[in-house]
Design a protein around this motif. Sequence first.
Motif, short mmCIF file in Angstrom:
data_model
loop_
_atom_site.label_atom_id
_atom_site.label_comp_id
_atom_site.label_asym_id
_atom_site.label_seq_id
_atom_site.Cartn_x
_atom_site.Cartn_y
_atom_site.Cartn_z
N PHE A 115 23.62 53.58 47.84
CA PHE A 115 22.33 52.89 47.77
C PHE A 115 22.31 51.92 46.59
O PHE A 115 21.92 50.75 46.71
N TYR A 116 22.74 52.38 45.41
CA TYR A 116 22.79 51.50 44.24
C TYR A 116 23.71 50.30 44.51
O TYR A 116 23.40 49.17 44.12
N SER A 117 24.84 50.57 45.15
CA SER A 117 25.79 49.49 45.44
C SER A 117 25.20 48.49 46.41
O SER A 117 25.42 47.28 46.29
N LYS A 118 24.44 48.98 47.38
CA LYS A 118 23.79 48.09 48.35
C LYS A 118 22.78 47.19 47.63
O LYS A 118 22.74 45.97 47.86
N LEU A 151 40.82 54.06 36.01
CA LEU A 151 41.64 55.27 36.05
C LEU A 151 43.11 54.95 35.81
O LEU A 151 43.81 55.68 35.10
N ILE A 152 43.57 53.85 36.39
CA ILE A 152 44.97 53.46 36.19
C ILE A 152 45.21 53.08 34.74
O ILE A 152 46.19 53.53 34.12
N SER A 153 44.31 52.28 34.16
CA SER A 153 44.51 51.85 32.78
C SER A 153 44.36 52.99 31.78
O SER A 153 44.98 52.97 30.72
N ARG A 154 43.55 54.01 32.13
CA ARG A 154 43.32 55.13 31.22
C ARG A 154 44.38 56.23 31.37
O ARG A 154 44.36 57.22 30.65
N HIS A 155 45.30 56.05 32.31
CA HIS A 155 46.37 57.05 32.52
C HIS A 155 47.75 56.40 32.42
O HIS A 155 48.54 56.43 33.37
N PRO A 156 48.07 55.81 31.26
CA PRO A 156 49.38 55.17 31.10
C PRO A 156 50.54 56.17 31.18
O PRO A 156 51.67 55.76 31.42
N ALA A 176 32.69 47.67 47.10
CA ALA A 176 34.12 47.40 46.85
C ALA A 176 34.37 47.15 45.36
O ALA A 176 35.36 47.62 44.79
N ASP A 177 33.45 46.40 44.73
CA ASP A 177 33.58 46.15 43.29
C ASP A 177 33.49 47.46 42.51
O ASP A 177 34.24 47.68 41.54
N VAL A 178 32.59 48.33 42.93
CA VAL A 178 32.42 49.62 42.26
C VAL A 178 33.70 50.45 42.37
O VAL A 178 34.22 50.98 41.37
N LEU A 179 34.23 50.56 43.58
CA LEU A 179 35.41 51.41 43.81
C LEU A 179 36.65 50.82 43.17
O LEU A 179 37.47 51.55 42.59
#
Length: 277
Positions: free
Chosen positions: A78-81, A107-112, A97-100
């Motif tokens: 709902f918020y994304s809509k 997550l990728i940058s925080r898990h080097p 899509a921007d949210v996901l």
Amino acid sequence: MTFDQLPARRQEQLMAFNRLLTIMDELREQCPWDRKQTMETLRHLTIEETYELSDAILEGNRSEIKKEIGDLMLHMVFYSKIGSEAPENDPQRFDVADVLNGISDKLISRHPHIYGDVNGNKVVADTEEKVKANWEQLKLKEGNKSVLGGVPQSLPALVKAMRIQEKARGAGFDWDEPAQVWAKVEEEMQEFQAEYNADGGAIDEARAEGEFGDLLFSLVNYARFMNLNPETALERTNKKFIKRFQYLEDRARANGQVLHEMTLAEMDVYWEEAKRV
């Protein structure tokens, strides 16, 4: 990888999410209530749904957990809509899509230690504590001015105390041994007691409140060292008290008694019974 190349269950998951997105589009266009909602009007409902999920988790009810996750998922969609309805030239416009993609990138940058750093080099983080420390350091590099800057101001105080302490630990600011933390608890208890035993005069409520806050903070700290969640512990005790008190009420009512007319000793009989139920 194309959609057809995905495992069957992943295709089902994506189709289920697409179904929710489609329903949200339809409701936002056709339902008077859904058309009227804003991020501000949804906020308090989201908080309520979050607590309902928390209750279901504490009760260990998987069916309710599934239902409450669905309710929260609806709110996120709902918020994304609503975010997607901003003018196209609005720099703060976003859709699901921007949210996901945003959370995936984070997550990728925080898990080097899993995906590698910006240069593709793996970072060593083979314990939970190292992962947490890396996480906080990366947040500072991303622009956070303080390790504690990410703690929401509106968090309940008990939860906030736990998060503050966890984040401080991630920056290396922490006790070494549980015994040191317990010594601090005892110190704070003595200071709190001293406020009520000073000279027998009037109590300085502001000072007493401050000392009590220090005592609670130190107890939260000790719980953290013991790998206990103080919020969960207190809520389980709340539920236990409610269950026993309601048993007391039921037993008194069944015997034609009224609580405010009973002595504490009389009520305590039922209370002890409740402990054995």
